[in-house]
Design a protein around this motif. Structure first.
Motif, mmCIF file in Angstrom:
data_model
loop_
_atom_site.group_PDB
_atom_site.id
_atom_site.type_symbol
_atom_site.label_atom_id
_atom_site.label_comp_id
_atom_site.label_asym_id
_atom_site.label_seq_id
_atom_site.Cartn_x
_atom_site.Cartn_y
_atom_site.Cartn_z
ATOM 1 N N LEU A 51 0.831 -1.203 0.000
ATOM 2 C CA LEU A 51 0.000 0.000 0.000
ATOM 3 C C LEU A 51 0.863 1.249 0.000
ATOM 4 C CD1 LEU A 51 -2.667 1.516 0.252
ATOM 5 C CD2 LEU A 51 -2.601 1.107 2.716
ATOM 6 N N MET A 55 0.528 4.244 -2.988
ATOM 7 C CA MET A 55 0.007 5.588 -2.743
ATOM 8 C C MET A 55 1.130 6.610 -2.864
ATOM 9 S SD MET A 55 -2.777 4.897 0.284
ATOM 10 C CE MET A 55 -3.595 6.462 0.004
ATOM 11 N N ARG A 70 -5.878 10.093 4.428
ATOM 12 C CA ARG A 70 -6.193 9.290 3.235
ATOM 13 C C ARG A 70 -5.603 7.894 3.349
ATOM 14 N NH1 ARG A 70 -5.765 14.248 0.373
ATOM 15 N NH2 ARG A 70 -3.521 13.979 0.092
ATOM 16 N N TYR A 71 -4.386 7.827 3.881
ATOM 17 C CA TYR A 71 -3.730 6.533 4.063
ATOM 18 C C TYR A 71 -4.527 5.659 5.032
ATOM 19 C CZ TYR A 71 -0.293 3.146 5.802
ATOM 20 O OH TYR A 71 0.352 1.992 6.193
ATOM 21 N N ASP A 73 -7.685 5.907 5.852
ATOM 22 C CA ASP A 73 -8.960 5.548 5.219
ATOM 23 C C ASP A 73 -8.774 4.356 4.278
ATOM 24 O OD1 ASP A 73 -10.993 7.179 6.264
ATOM 25 O OD2 ASP A 73 -10.339 8.885 5.060
ATOM 26 N N GLU A 74 -7.685 4.385 3.519
ATOM 27 C CA GLU A 74 -7.410 3.290 2.585
ATOM 28 C C GLU A 74 -7.120 1.987 3.335
ATOM 29 O OE1 GLU A 74 -6.933 1.190 -0.898
ATOM 30 O OE2 GLU A 74 -7.749 3.208 -0.591
ATOM 31 N N ASP A 77 -10.401 0.566 4.504
ATOM 32 C CA ASP A 77 -11.145 -0.026 3.399
ATOM 33 C C ASP A 77 -10.512 -1.338 2.947
ATOM 34 O OD1 ASP A 77 -12.962 2.039 3.433
ATOM 35 O OD2 ASP A 77 -11.916 3.189 1.875
ATOM 36 N N ARG A 78 -9.194 -1.328 2.827
ATOM 37 C CA ARG A 78 -8.508 -2.516 2.318
ATOM 38 C C ARG A 78 -8.652 -3.705 3.272
ATOM 39 N NH1 ARG A 78 -3.074 -2.338 -1.141
ATOM 40 N NH2 ARG A 78 -4.395 -0.720 -2.017
#
Length: 205
Positions: A51, A55, A70-71, A73-74, A77-78
């Motif tokens: 990841l 990014m 943002r990191y 959040d990702e 989600d991941r």
């Protein structure tokens, strides 16, 4: 922690006062000067190395607040972590019944339930309760009053305004230069001088 426990076969559920993930980076979305003072390799999940490479926005030596959020959040989600949480739920009490081996949890929004097993209080630094200065006349001030510990989610426009910043802790130091770019006049009230060095932000090699 939620991910690791779930991978080990535990049933996990968390309660979060905010309506999203991110911890301090959720609650303090300061102007773009807000950043982490650690290099990315020390501020990423080591088991998600792919990841970090994907990014591009996170390849800077020192990441800013929007990039970190943002990191995270990702990551959520991941790893499909959001389903394990109840958001916008402020926990007001956690009580343990030793005889029944049950935890009773209550929130300000009306959630209440008895749960067996283990309770983990991941409350963060000082339970995230911002402290405002007790200055005479503060209650009658009719201008915009903000706190770095509970910054608005939407950008704040300081263009043409006279701004006063009280305190030069880590958040103040990072916010002041950005606010100064917009404000018509900026006054900083400082009790104790701080020692700072340039962030030297740049591409990671």
């Amino acid at each position: 922690m939620t991910y690791r426990l779930r991978e080990q076969g535990f049933s996990v559920h968390g309660f979060e006062r905010g309506d999203g993930v991110g911890g301090t980076w959720y609650w303090k979305p300061l102007p773009r000067g807000r950043a982490c003072d650690s290099e990315i390799m020390f501020y990423s999940f080591s088991f998600l190395s792919d990841l970090e490479q994907e990014m591009a926005a996170h390849r800077a030596v020192t990441r800013g607040s929007p990039d970190i959020l943002r990191y995270l959040d990702e990551v959520a989600d991941r790893l499909d972590l959001r389903k394990e949480f109840t958001f916008s739920a402020e926990v007001t009490a956690v009580e343990y019944d030793e005889a029944a081996s049950l935890w009773t949890l209550r929130t300000a929004q009306g959630h209440q339930g008895d749960r067996p097993g283990t309770s983990v209080t991941a409350v963060g630094c000082l339970f995230h309760r911002e402290t405002s200065p007790r200055s005479p006349g503060a209650d009658s001030f009719d201008g915009l009053s903000l706190h770095t510990g509970n910054w608005p989610r939407e950008p704040v426009d300081f263009t043409g305004k006279r701004v006063a910043v009280i305190g030069t802790g880590a958040s103040g130091i990072q916010a002041i230069p950005v606010i100064a770019e917009q404000a018509a006049h900026l006054t900083v009230f400082q009790r104790t001088a701080q020692f700072t060095i340039p962030a030297e932000n740049g591409p990671a090699r």
